[in-house]
Design an enzyme around this catalytic site. Structure first.
Site, short mmCIF file in Angstrom:
data_model
loop_
_atom_site.label_atom_id
_atom_site.label_comp_id
_atom_site.label_asym_id
_atom_site.label_seq_id
_atom_site.Cartn_x
_atom_site.Cartn_y
_atom_site.Cartn_z
N GLU A 35 0.81 -1.21 0.00
CA GLU A 35 0.00 0.00 0.00
C GLU A 35 0.85 1.27 0.00
OE1 GLU A 35 -0.63 -2.60 1.98
OE2 GLU A 35 -2.62 -3.28 1.35
N HIS A 37 -11.37 -3.96 9.06
CA HIS A 37 -11.91 -3.86 7.69
C HIS A 37 -13.21 -3.08 7.68
CE1 HIS A 37 -9.19 -7.30 7.22
NE2 HIS A 37 -9.30 -7.20 5.91
#
Lengths: 336, 334
Positions: free
Chosen positions: A68, A137
């Site tokens: 990322e 999440h």
């Protein structure tokens, strides 16, 4: 909204509307590239990119490694040097791994270089709870990025806005962060054909009312509208504002509504403390609209807690329709 | 000139190019000395990271780059900026926080950039420029510009995640980027022996399936040969390389450094390996310049620095009313 070139309206899901915007962008501008984890043949974790790789190939719809920080930085460097990347984080939570590039680089490069270069970067963040994916999440971290000068942060709540605001983001010379609530991806709604833009920084009055103002973001807009229907049956006429952009915030629309109704509730899924609602409240408190208030401002935000796994607990930590209904009723009846 | 024992630089570059390279090395040295002197005299607000002793690495790494090629730089980036062709007056103006500076006084020493010459900027975050360099290389490949990006970073950055992610992506996508590690032995005070599991940082190239070379970073010719080779490799479409320039900073990390992690002997040993003396001797030996030419060049560059400082001193300061200008592009002429 400019509808001149987009007369045909049909229903699409929110995810399909985003995909259509990216399709238009890829088809009309060779500088546009999509980057992200599993956005190619897999189609993205939420099937937002879908089959775009079949049409544009792996050089334009680029699967990145699970990197990322590096991926975000590549997008920053590409945006500085001629490409128009649209970078997808698989979950907004994973952007925590990329904060260096978002906060120190993308947001500040133009400023640090005295305007010598801009960073026309679009980043997409699937966000929010309600999917049973638990604490890592399910977060709503838009206020984190809303705190960073140099970024623009938007939260479209409808398929029409999702498409039009993404196309607006691509035309913007500065980095635009798009928070997309995962529960909205399957929501359907009318979406104009072709290219159109919906301006960043402009809130939408989704329902007009005279008794109180509910300023909501993202999925909470729909919960606020559901609550407003119930409130109407009890004779309370709520105005619902979809903030749409948290940086820069549409001060005029919010203040005008508060001057009209004299009551304000802020509803947002991010953690309540130091969140979007705090900023809206302060904006009102620091303005002449404060003099129009007939009751204290009320915030409904996420609990001071990570998102739990159990579905009942998960619901309990973010505002729900009954919470909005109760708060609005109390406020309208002068009990808060 | 065809003698294989003749150093690469002498075999490869014409006399004017070699003189210009030495001139840039003098300019870097004197820029840094001028910066230090300005700091001592209270003209500088903030800190600085001087690259005295690393001049061959900066100049040698930019020899086969044009203005269309990009570099990303580090917090110790003054030398890279000069090597890529920056104007010294605008550099000092930035250092002094003035409106004529490269960043109009908003960036300072740690963010000097010269976009027109392909310098995408120094960076205050260790490793911050590595993925950005890969992004610039991605643009070059997608837009078919033929440009190569040279990514400068220090030994400290080789333990950042950004280093590993950037090298991996550059290799997976076969991008035209050259990673130039300026290994000056210390990340602030922590030595590479204490911080890094491999002996040579270039060894890490094998993990990313790219060529890796370690050279004497104080030897201009050795640096130029390694980086020119890597640039040609990238320009031919063969992907990234990692070049490690072993060098040394004579000064401390920044102005707060008390030099408690290294000995005076170590510093003086490295000062004896002065890259400028080495380069001067090379050019004199091969009759590119006479000793008098070298002395004249040094005098000339000293004057350039004095003029640059005078320009910077005379430059207007930005006004407080414009303190938040340049945050967004909106409303600004591009």
């Amino acid at each position: 909204m400019n509808m001149q070139n987009a007369p045909d309206i049909r229903e699409l899901s929110y995810a399909e509307a985003i995909r259509e915007a990216m399709d238009i962008a890829l088809g009309s501008d060779e500088r546009v590239v999509l980057m992200g984890e599993d956005i190619g043949v897999y189609g993205g974790a939420f099937q937002v990119t879908g089959d775009l790789i079949d049409k544009y190939g792996p050089d334009r719809v680029m699967d990145t490694p699970i990197s990322e920080l590096g991926g975000a930085g590549v997008a920053v460097g590409a945006a500085m040097t001629g490409l128009r990347p649209i970078f997808e984080f698989q979950f907004s939570d994973f952007a925590t791994l990329a904060m260096e590039q978002i906060v120190n680089q993308a947001a500040k490069i133009r400023f640090m270089l005295g305007g010598a270069v801009s960073v026309p970067l679009v980043m997409r963040f699937p966000a929010g709870s309600g999917t049973g994916a638990a604490a890592q999440h399910s977060q709503s971290i838009e206020a984190w990025l809303g705190h960073v000068p140099g970024l623009k942060v938007i939260q479209p709540s409808t398929p029409e806005d999702a498409k039009g605001m993404l196309l607006a983001a691509l035309e913007d010379p500065d980095p635009v962060m798009i928070f997309e609530h995962k529960i909205l991806y399957k929501m359907r709604g009318p979406v104009p054909e072709g290219h159109y833009t919906i301006p960043i920084g402009k809130a939408a009055v989704r329902r007009e009312g005279k008794d109180l103002t509910i300023v909501a973001t993202s999925l909470m807009v729909h919960k606020a509208l559901a609550a407003a229907d119930d409130l109407a049956q009890n004779g309370i006429d709520a105005e619902v504002i979809d903030l749409r952009t948290i940086r820069p915030m549409d001060r005029d629309t919010v203040l005008a509504s508060v001057r009209k109704t004299g009551r304000l509730i802020c509803v947002y899924e991010g953690v309540k403390t130091l969140g979007v609602g705090a900023e809206i409240s302060a904006m009102v408190a620091e303005s002449d609209a404060f003099d129009y208030l007939d009751a204290p401002i009320f915030r409904l935000g996420g609990a001071e807690s990570p998102i739990p796994y159990n579905p009942e607990l998960e619901k309990a930590v973010v505002p729900q329709v009954p919470d909005i209904l109760n708060a609005a009723t109390e406020l309208a009846q002068g009990r808060l | 000139m065809s003698d294989p024992n003749t150093p690469y630089a002498i075999r490869t570059y014409d006399a004017e190019t070699l003189k210009d390279a030495l001139r840039k090395m003098f300019l870097i040295r004197k820029f840094e000395e001028g910066a230090e002197d300005s700091y001592t005299r209270g003209l500088i607000h903030g800190t600085m990271h001087l690259s005295i002793g690393q001049e061959a690495s900066a100049v040698g790494s930019c020899m086969s780059l044009s203005d269309a090629d990009k570099i990303t730089s580090t917090h110790r980036g003054h030398g890279h900026c000069v090597a890529k062709g920056a104007d010294l007056g605008r550099m000092f103006a930035e250092f002094f926080g003035k409106e004529d500076g490269y960043c109009r006084g908003r960036g300072g020493s740690m963010h000097i950039a010269d976009v027109e010459k392909g310098n995408l900027g120094a960076n205050g975050i260790v490793g911050g420029g590595l993925p950005i360099a890969v992004g610039a290389a991605l643009s070059a490949k997608r837009l078919n510009t033929g440009a190569v990006t040279v990514c400068f970073f220090g030994d400290g950055a080789n333990n950042e995640g950004a280093f590993h992610e950037a090298l991996n992506m550059a290799a997976v996508w076969k991008l035209p980027v050259v990673f130039v590690c300026e290994n000056n032995r210390y990340g602030m005070s922590t030595s590479t022996e204490k911080s890094t599991a491999v002996k040579h940082i270039a060894d890490r190239a094998s993990a990313y399936n790219m060529p890796g070379t370690t050279v004497d970073g104080n030897d201009f010719s050795a640096v130029a040969e390694a980086v020119d080779t890597a640039v040609a490799h990238a320009r031919a479409g063969n992907g990234p390389s990692l070049v490690e320039n072993l060098t040394y900073r004579w000064r401390g990390h920044s102005k707060s450094d008390r030099n408690r992690y290294r000995t005076k002997e170590e510093i003086s040993d490295w000062m004896a390996r002065d890259p400028i003396l080495h380069m001067s001797a090379l050019l004199v030996e091969h009759k590119v310049m006479s000793e008098a030419d070298v002395a004249a060049l040094e005098t000339e560059t000293a004057q350039v620095i004095q003029d640059a400082i005078a320009f910077a001193n005379a430059s207007p300061a930005p006004t407080a009313a414009e303190a938040t200008r340049f945050v967004y592009t909106d409303g600004e002429a591009a």
